[in-house]
Design a protein around this motif. Structure first.
Motif, PDB file in Angstrom:
ATOM      1  N   ALA A 153     -25.248  10.003  -9.881  1.00  0.00           N
ATOM      2  CA  ALA A 153     -25.840   9.400  -9.007  1.00  0.00           C
ATOM      3  C   ALA A 153     -25.557   7.878  -8.645  1.00  0.00           C
ATOM      4  O   ALA A 153     -25.644   7.029  -7.776  1.00  0.00           O
ATOM      5  CB  ALA A 153     -27.426   9.639  -8.839  1.00  0.00           C
ATOM      6  N   SER A 154     -25.292   7.041  -9.957  1.00  0.00           N
ATOM      7  CA  SER A 154     -25.192   5.485  -9.935  1.00  0.00           C
ATOM      8  C   SER A 154     -23.736   5.298  -9.735  1.00  0.00           C
ATOM      9  O   SER A 154     -23.263   4.130  -8.968  1.00  0.00           O
ATOM     10  CB  SER A 154     -25.565   5.250 -11.453  1.00  0.00           C
ATOM     11  OG  SER A 154     -27.020   5.206 -11.413  1.00  0.00           O
ATOM     12  N   THR A 155     -22.942   6.001 -10.676  1.00  0.00           N
ATOM     13  CA  THR A 155     -21.339   5.636 -10.599  1.00  0.00           C
ATOM     14  C   THR A 155     -20.564   6.445  -9.623  1.00  0.00           C
ATOM     15  O   THR A 155     -19.407   5.992  -9.177  1.00  0.00           O
ATOM     16  CB  THR A 155     -20.678   5.698 -11.840  1.00  0.00           C
ATOM     17  OG1 THR A 155     -20.695   7.269 -12.244  1.00  0.00           O
ATOM     18  CG2 THR A 155     -21.680   5.076 -13.089  1.00  0.00           C
ATOM     19  N   ASN A 156     -21.143   7.714  -9.163  1.00  0.00           N
ATOM     20  CA  ASN A 156     -20.296   8.426  -8.283  1.00  0.00           C
ATOM     21  C   ASN A 156     -19.225   9.309  -8.813  1.00  0.00           C
ATOM     22  O   ASN A 156     -18.139   9.687  -8.301  1.00  0.00           O
ATOM     23  CB  ASN A 156     -20.017   7.933  -7.099  1.00  0.00           C
ATOM     24  CG  ASN A 156     -19.785   8.775  -5.739  1.00  0.00           C
ATOM     25  OD1 ASN A 156     -20.596   9.629  -5.307  1.00  0.00           O
ATOM     26  ND2 ASN A 156     -18.869   8.198  -4.762  1.00  0.00           N
ATOM     27  N   LYS A 157     -19.202   9.139 -10.316  1.00  0.00           N
ATOM     28  CA  LYS A 157     -18.028   9.731 -10.850  1.00  0.00           C
ATOM     29  C   LYS A 157     -18.386  11.291 -11.133  1.00  0.00           C
ATOM     30  O   LYS A 157     -19.591  11.750 -11.280  1.00  0.00           O
ATOM     31  CB  LYS A 157     -17.936   9.152 -12.368  1.00  0.00           C
ATOM     32  CG  LYS A 157     -17.442   7.712 -12.381  1.00  0.00           C
ATOM     33  CD  LYS A 157     -17.196   7.369 -13.657  1.00  0.00           C
ATOM     34  CE  LYS A 157     -16.566   5.765 -13.735  1.00  0.00           C
ATOM     35  NZ  LYS A 157     -16.287   5.290 -15.053  1.00  0.00           N
ATOM     36  N   PRO A 158     -17.428  12.124 -10.882  1.00  0.00           N
ATOM     37  CA  PRO A 158     -17.505  13.518 -11.140  1.00  0.00           C
ATOM     38  C   PRO A 158     -18.159  13.790 -12.412  1.00  0.00           C
ATOM     39  O   PRO A 158     -18.064  13.599 -13.403  1.00  0.00           O
ATOM     40  CB  PRO A 158     -16.037  14.121 -10.977  1.00  0.00           C
ATOM     41  CG  PRO A 158     -15.275  13.066 -11.328  1.00  0.00           C
ATOM     42  CD  PRO A 158     -15.848  11.619 -10.784  1.00  0.00           C
ATOM     43  N   LEU A 159     -18.993  14.796 -12.238  1.00  0.00           N
ATOM     44  CA  LEU A 159     -19.708  15.457 -13.629  1.00  0.00           C
ATOM     45  C   LEU A 159     -18.838  16.595 -14.030  1.00  0.00           C
ATOM     46  O   LEU A 159     -18.853  17.672 -13.287  1.00  0.00           O
ATOM     47  CB  LEU A 159     -21.193  15.723 -13.502  1.00  0.00           C
ATOM     48  CG  LEU A 159     -21.865  14.474 -13.314  1.00  0.00           C
ATOM     49  CD1 LEU A 159     -23.313  14.792 -12.940  1.00  0.00           C
ATOM     50  CD2 LEU A 159     -21.738  13.410 -14.492  1.00  0.00           C
ATOM     51  N   VAL A 160     -18.109  16.974 -14.984  1.00  0.00           N
ATOM     52  CA  VAL A 160     -17.410  17.935 -15.530  1.00  0.00           C
ATOM     53  C   VAL A 160     -18.199  18.841 -16.374  1.00  0.00           C
ATOM     54  O   VAL A 160     -19.053  18.705 -17.172  1.00  0.00           O
ATOM     55  CB  VAL A 160     -16.117  17.336 -16.388  1.00  0.00           C
ATOM     56  CG1 VAL A 160     -15.399  18.390 -16.794  1.00  0.00           C
ATOM     57  CG2 VAL A 160     -15.283  16.428 -15.566  1.00  0.00           C
ATOM     58  N   PHE A 161     -17.991  20.254 -15.792  1.00  0.00           N
ATOM     59  CA  PHE A 161     -18.799  21.351 -16.508  1.00  0.00           C
ATOM     60  C   PHE A 161     -20.318  21.296 -16.259  1.00  0.00           C
ATOM     61  O   PHE A 161     -21.118  21.739 -17.148  1.00  0.00           O
ATOM     62  CB  PHE A 161     -18.421  21.605 -17.878  1.00  0.00           C
ATOM     63  CG  PHE A 161     -16.781  21.667 -18.204  1.00  0.00           C
ATOM     64  CD1 PHE A 161     -16.132  22.228 -17.429  1.00  0.00           C
ATOM     65  CD2 PHE A 161     -16.534  20.674 -19.238  1.00  0.00           C
ATOM     66  CE1 PHE A 161     -14.645  22.281 -17.748  1.00  0.00           C
ATOM     67  CE2 PHE A 161     -15.190  20.846 -19.589  1.00  0.00           C
ATOM     68  CZ  PHE A 161     -14.148  21.524 -18.747  1.00  0.00           C
ATOM     69  N   ALA A 162     -20.786  20.617 -15.225  1.00  0.00           N
ATOM     70  CA  ALA A 162     -21.992  21.044 -14.745  1.00  0.00           C
ATOM     71  C   ALA A 162     -22.518  22.447 -14.355  1.00  0.00           C
ATOM     72  O   ALA A 162     -21.408  23.158 -13.825  1.00  0.00           O
ATOM     73  CB  ALA A 162     -22.494  20.049 -13.436  1.00  0.00           C
ATOM     74  N   THR A 163     -23.653  22.944 -14.623  1.00  0.00           N
ATOM     75  CA  THR A 163     -24.009  24.311 -14.468  1.00  0.00           C
ATOM     76  C   THR A 163     -24.678  24.315 -13.156  1.00  0.00           C
ATOM     77  O   THR A 163     -25.747  23.789 -13.168  1.00  0.00           O
ATOM     78  CB  THR A 163     -24.712  24.875 -15.670  1.00  0.00           C
ATOM     79  OG1 THR A 163     -23.989  24.942 -16.894  1.00  0.00           O
ATOM     80  CG2 THR A 163     -25.235  26.412 -15.379  1.00  0.00           C
TER      81      THR A 163
END
Length: 438
Positions: free
Chosen positions: A54-64
């Motif tokens: 939410a802060s950096t807008n970077k993708p979160l890898v392997f979120a469930t």
């Protein structure tokens, strides 16, 4: 074949056993075959998008992502993208999105669009005072206690799981082999010594041997490579009671998953041990003594010994050795019990020909995600001829890529852009070949 393979998996004396079936086959080049498919009806709703910080807008890898009230789930890929298919009769449920170190988020299905969904997760801040409450002092003791609580914390009944498996081989950054499959996993209880069985339901592949020089690297074991990374089911491959003493463990930090406090325990082999063992991080729910996930890699202390663990066969004038071997496993929770949810194996190899100036670098990745499951009340296993062998080579068994709807209602791991581009190229080649044959 299996007896021959077992000879390649030494116990390393009293040290440890390498993770089973993570074996590379190096063969002389052979012809590639491709086939086209027709597919079934559309009886599901499909949602795609990305999960980001939410802060950096970077993708979160392997979120469930899990559909609440069901066993349907998927994960985001290495670019944070996800694809979720849900039966049309499920309309009022929520999608629960979780990621290590972030606050779990619940999104109503009614708020999701067919595509371009953006789900933002906020970091879960851990208070220092909270860390000090009942904090364990001995990291190794915590790991031992977690392993000892396996039977009460993980699934204690037989389960039939549906999983998506993907295997890629790259020469430097170029995809040269892609294999994908939907498999049925007959998962035995965690308190049972019986191995899991795998049944191949649906698969496709393509290999571009023109990019492989005069050798073809093949991964032997297919889905078993990823299945045996389930170290709570198969602790003997890394943390047997005897092997535990070969490691030192220490606390690194704490984080959160599903609003539970998780301790990160780091481990590495003792400096006086020269055999290739492992190093990495264990994510442990201290209060309940549960391993929620692990990331670890092989210590390549000796290039020759590491090669002996993985290289099955090769031409005489070629030297092949691993430069990186890493693993990941994540667990999920349902009604107070935990189960295997996702795992991956990544390997990088150098191939050195006697008569060539430069080395070739190949990377291989295998990953598998559980996308649905149900209780297997009878505990029955598929007949032997229906099971895939532990010596399977997916790039030989699978058939060719076809239309984008090939998988139908089955949840898959959204392909990364490079893989997606390669698949589209394969599809164009197939259509061109069909037109030329008419």
């Amino acid at each position: 074949m299996d007896s021959q393979l077992n000879k390649l998996l030494p116990n390393l004396g009293s040290v440890s056993t390498s993770l089973l079936w993570a074996i590379i086959v190096v063969l002389l080049m052979g012809p590639a075959q491709t086939f086209a498919f027709q597919e079934e009806t559309n009886d599901y709703n499909q949602y795609s998008g990305e999960v980001v910080d939410a802060s950096t807008n970077k993708p979160l890898v392997f979120a469930t992502l899990t559909v609440e009230g069901t066993n349907i789930s998927t994960i985001s890929n290495t670019e944070g993208n996800f694809l979720l298919k849900i039966p049309k009769d499920i309309t009022s449920e929520n999608v629960v999105v979780s990621f290590l170190g972030y606050k779990t988020k619940t999104v109503p299905l009614s708020e999701l669009k067919e595509e371009k969904n953006k789900i933002s997760l906020e970091i879960s801040v851990t208070q220092l005072s909270e860390i000090n409450i009942n904090a364990p002092k001995d990291a190794m003791a915590l790991v031992r206690e977690t392993m000892a609580h396996r039977d009460e914390n993980y699934f204690d009944n037989s389960t039939l799981m549906t999983a998506f498996y993907r295997e890629t081989i790259k020469k430097r950054r170029k995809n040269v082999s892609l294999s994908e499959a939907v498999v049925n996993i007959y998962k035995s209880p965690y308190d049972s010594n019986r191995d899991d069985a795998v049944e191949l339901y649906k698969s496709r592949k393509s290999t571009d041997y023109s990019k492989l020089d005069t050798v073809a690297l093949k991964l032997q074991g297919g889905p078993y490579n990823t299945l045996y990374v389930d170290i709570m089911k198969y602790p003997e491959y890394i943390f047997s009671k005897e092997a535990m003493a070969n490691y030192r463990f220490w606390f690194d930090r704490s984080t959160r998953i599903n609003d539970k406090l998780i301790y990160v325990v780091k481990f590495n082999q003792h400096e006086n041990i020269l055999e290739p063992l492992y190093q990495g991080e264990l994510y442990i729910d201290v209060e309940n003594k549960i391993l929620t996930g692990a990331i670890f890699s092989l210590n390549i202390t000796d290039r020759k010994k590491a090669a002996e663990l993985f290289v099955r066969r090769k031409p005489a004038r070629v030297d092949v050795w691993p430069t990186e071997v890493s693993y990941r496993v994540d667990y999920r929770e349902k009604n107070g019990k935990w189960y295997y949810g996702y795992s991956s194996v990544t390997m990088e190899f150098k191939v050195d020909w006697e008569d060539k100036w430069f080395n070739s670098v190949y990377s291989m990745n295998a990953e598998m995600a559980i996308t649905d499951w149900e209780n297997n009340s009878t505990g029955e296993l598929p007949r032997n001829r229906e099971r895939i062998k532990k010596s399977i080579i997916m790039s030989d068994e699978a058939t060719g890529f076809s239309d984008p709807d090939f998988w139908g209602e089955y949840n898959i791991i959204e392909p990364e852009k490079s893989i997606e581009s390669a698949i589209k190229k394969i599809q164009r080649q197939l259509r061109r070949a069909e037109r030329n044959s008419d």
